[in-house]
Design a protein around this motif. Structure first.
Motif, mmCIF file in Angstrom:
data_model
loop_
_atom_site.group_PDB
_atom_site.id
_atom_site.type_symbol
_atom_site.label_atom_id
_atom_site.label_comp_id
_atom_site.label_asym_id
_atom_site.label_seq_id
_atom_site.Cartn_x
_atom_site.Cartn_y
_atom_site.Cartn_z
ATOM 1 N N ARG A 127 -1.257 9.723 16.179
ATOM 2 C CA ARG A 127 -2.536 9.060 16.402
ATOM 3 C C ARG A 127 -3.273 8.804 15.096
ATOM 4 N NH1 ARG A 127 -7.566 10.131 15.866
ATOM 5 N NH2 ARG A 127 -9.131 9.075 17.159
ATOM 6 N N ASP A 128 -3.446 9.861 14.298
ATOM 7 C CA ASP A 128 -4.262 9.730 13.088
ATOM 8 C C ASP A 128 -3.669 8.723 12.109
ATOM 9 O OD1 ASP A 128 -5.946 11.589 14.165
ATOM 10 O OD2 ASP A 128 -5.394 13.223 12.806
ATOM 11 N N SER A 129 -2.340 8.709 11.990
ATOM 12 C CA SER A 129 -1.712 7.793 11.033
ATOM 13 C C SER A 129 -1.965 6.339 11.421
ATOM 14 C CB SER A 129 -0.215 8.062 10.944
ATOM 15 O OG SER A 129 0.442 7.765 12.171
ATOM 16 N N ARG A 130 -2.177 6.078 12.696
ATOM 17 C CA ARG A 130 -2.425 4.717 13.157
ATOM 18 C C ARG A 130 -3.915 4.401 13.257
ATOM 19 N NH1 ARG A 130 2.372 6.204 14.684
ATOM 20 N NH2 ARG A 130 4.010 4.671 15.126
ATOM 21 N N ASP A 176 2.035 -4.290 -8.320
ATOM 22 C CA ASP A 176 1.989 -4.795 -6.944
ATOM 23 C C ASP A 176 1.770 -3.682 -5.930
ATOM 24 O OD1 ASP A 176 4.441 -3.576 -7.147
ATOM 25 O OD2 ASP A 176 5.559 -5.155 -6.095
ATOM 26 N N GLU A 177 1.348 -2.499 -6.367
ATOM 27 C CA GLU A 177 1.072 -1.376 -5.471
ATOM 28 C C GLU A 177 -0.402 -1.014 -5.503
ATOM 29 O OE1 GLU A 177 5.363 0.997 -5.597
ATOM 30 O OE2 GLU A 177 3.673 1.775 -6.765
ATOM 31 N N VAL A 178 -0.917 -0.624 -4.332
ATOM 32 C CA VAL A 178 -2.309 -0.191 -4.181
ATOM 33 C C VAL A 178 -2.309 1.132 -3.432
ATOM 34 C CG1 VAL A 178 -4.514 -0.704 -3.042
ATOM 35 C CG2 VAL A 178 -3.272 -2.517 -4.231
ATOM 36 N N GLU A 179 -3.076 2.085 -3.901
ATOM 37 C CA GLU A 179 -3.070 3.410 -3.278
ATOM 38 C C GLU A 179 -3.947 3.439 -2.029
ATOM 39 O OE1 GLU A 179 -3.717 8.136 -4.485
ATOM 40 O OE2 GLU A 179 -4.250 6.551 -5.902
ATOM 41 N N TRP A 180 -3.450 4.191 -1.042
ATOM 42 C CA TRP A 180 -4.262 4.475 0.139
ATOM 43 C C TRP A 180 -3.817 5.793 0.748
ATOM 44 C CZ3 TRP A 180 -3.682 2.520 5.694
ATOM 45 C CH2 TRP A 180 -2.357 2.566 6.120
ATOM 46 N N ASP A 181 -4.671 6.348 1.595
ATOM 47 C CA ASP A 181 -4.350 7.589 2.309
ATOM 48 C C ASP A 181 -4.906 7.431 3.722
ATOM 49 O OD1 ASP A 181 -4.311 10.156 3.451
ATOM 50 O OD2 ASP A 181 -4.464 11.122 1.498
ATOM 51 N N PRO A 182 -4.048 7.072 4.690
ATOM 52 C CA PRO A 182 -4.543 6.777 6.040
ATOM 53 C C PRO A 182 -5.326 7.919 6.667
ATOM 54 C CG PRO A 182 -2.243 6.133 5.813
ATOM 55 C CD PRO A 182 -2.592 6.885 4.581
ATOM 56 N N GLU A 183 -4.806 9.157 6.561
ATOM 57 C CA GLU A 183 -5.479 10.281 7.211
ATOM 58 C C GLU A 183 -6.849 10.572 6.609
ATOM 59 O OE1 GLU A 183 -2.256 10.198 6.727
ATOM 60 O OE2 GLU A 183 -1.376 10.586 8.700
ATOM 61 N N ARG A 184 -7.004 10.324 5.308
ATOM 62 C CA ARG A 184 -8.311 10.522 4.662
ATOM 63 C C ARG A 184 -9.167 9.257 4.740
ATOM 64 N NH1 ARG A 184 -9.200 11.273 -0.382
ATOM 65 N NH2 ARG A 184 -7.199 10.609 -1.252
ATOM 66 N N GLN A 185 -8.622 8.208 5.328
ATOM 67 C CA GLN A 185 -9.309 6.921 5.462
ATOM 68 C C GLN A 185 -9.737 6.363 4.107
ATOM 69 O OE1 GLN A 185 -11.947 8.228 9.071
ATOM 70 N NE2 GLN A 185 -11.541 6.051 9.340
ATOM 71 N N LEU A 239 0.852 -1.183 0.000
ATOM 72 C CA LEU A 239 0.000 0.000 0.000
ATOM 73 C C LEU A 239 0.889 1.235 0.000
ATOM 74 C CD1 LEU A 239 -1.789 -2.317 1.667
ATOM 75 C CD2 LEU A 239 -3.382 -0.388 1.649
ATOM 76 N N VAL A 240 0.610 2.163 -0.911
ATOM 77 C CA VAL A 240 1.444 3.357 -1.082
ATOM 78 C C VAL A 240 0.569 4.605 -1.052
ATOM 79 C CG1 VAL A 240 3.229 2.140 -2.387
ATOM 80 C CG2 VAL A 240 1.326 3.205 -3.611
ATOM 81 N N ARG A 241 1.183 5.729 -0.589
ATOM 82 C CA ARG A 241 0.445 6.988 -0.475
ATOM 83 C C ARG A 241 0.651 7.871 -1.707
ATOM 84 N NH1 ARG A 241 2.719 5.862 4.459
ATOM 85 N NH2 ARG A 241 1.362 5.859 6.294
#
Length: 300
Positions: free
Chosen positions: A86-89, A42-51, A33-35
């Motif tokens: 906190r938010d990143s986790r 083999d990469e999938v996009e995600w944004d932890p802070e934006r969920q 998973l990459v931001r």
């Protein structure tokens, strides 16, 4: 485990990169998973802070491993940086757990990072997974972090919490900062050195994660720490012996508080944490002793 498709968040970090190397060497397909916009298949996009997670990219995954999060020791703990930690986790875990719960078929297992910070300062008292959370920023963070995985658990995905100790590695993390100091002969105890450090060799940490992924009967919290925690004073002496350097320097507690602020409380705090459930599950440590762990890290 037979060759599987495994998603890993935090794949560029110290532990994540080592886990990816281990999995791919054994023939598993790893989805990272990459931001950012993915560059390879083999990469999938995600944004932890934006969920946000591109859940479609996780289709067919047998396991999801979440090791992502802003570095606890990377910056002084301002209110803004504590919020980032906190938010990143918490937000990232919630997003991944929801994505995992939406997949059909469901992944077999969701392994979520956590930390022995869950227990707070324990002094000389030894604790294992049966102990309640402590008080303070890190314990409350760990509670929220683990609770955020509820969507996966409620959907019926086997969910495991890897409560990580101090990882012995020269490649990064807190220990990665210690190695150059000790090699230069500038290493020494922190504060009075009586505080317990619950450590684990990087090799053993990755092996434990693989054990948690592979063992279908395991769920809930597991402490990823070596069987015998040692004091900072004992670990300082071991670093000196293995690296053949003096350990004359000491950093007084007031100086640490001045430089580190609130985070100094966790550097000086004592955590004597035991891997009771990991040992009961049949896991065997390759480097249970501190000197062997340091030698393994020094060899790379």
């Amino acid at each position: 485990m037979e060759a599987s498709r495994i998603a890993v968040a935090g794949a560029s970090g110290l532990i994540g990169a080592a886990l990816v190397r281990s999995l791919t060497a054994d023939g598993h397909e790893v989805v990272r998973l990459v931001r950012r916009t993915p560059r390879t298949k083999d990469e999938v996009e995600w944004d932890p802070e934006r969920q946000y997670v591109d859940a479609a990219g996780l289709n067919g995954c047998d396991a999801v491993v979440n090791l992502a999060g802003a570095g606890v020791g990377d910056h002084r703990w301002t209110d803004a940086y504590k919020r980032k930690i906190r938010d990143s986790r918490v937000l990232g875990t919630a997003a991944l757990a929801e994505a995992a719960a939406s997949l059909s078929p469901l992944p077999r297992v969701f392994v979520n990072g956590s930390a022995i910070g869950f227990y707070g300062a324990t002094g000389e008292r030894a604790v294992d997974e049966s102990a309640p959370p402590g008080d303070g920023f890190l314990p409350s963070l760990c509670v929220e972090w683990e609770e955020a995985a509820a969507p996966a658990e409620e959907a019926g995905v086997r969910t495991v919490f890897a409560r990580t100790g101090l990882v012995v590695s020269a490649e990064g993390g807190a220990w990665g900062r210690l190695f150059p100091l000790f090699k230069a002969g500038l290493g020494g105890r922190l504060g009075d050195g009586r505080q317990y450090w619950s450590y684990i060799a990087l090799h053993d940490h990755v092996a434990a994660l693989r054990h948690l992924l592979d063992t279908e009967s395991l769920s809930g919290p597991f402490n990823l720490t070596a069987p015998q925690p040692l004091t900072n004073r004992e670990i300082t002496a071991a670093m000196g012996r293995v690296l053949h350097r003096p350990t004359l320097f000491a950093v007084p507690a007031p100086a640490l508080r001045l430089v580190l602020g609130e985070m100094a409380g966790d550097v000086l705090g004592s955590q004597r944490v035991l891997p009771t459930r990991l040992l009961e599950s049949g896991f065997s440590f390759a480097f249970p002793g501190i000197e062997d762990a340091i030698r393994a890290a020094a060899r790379g």
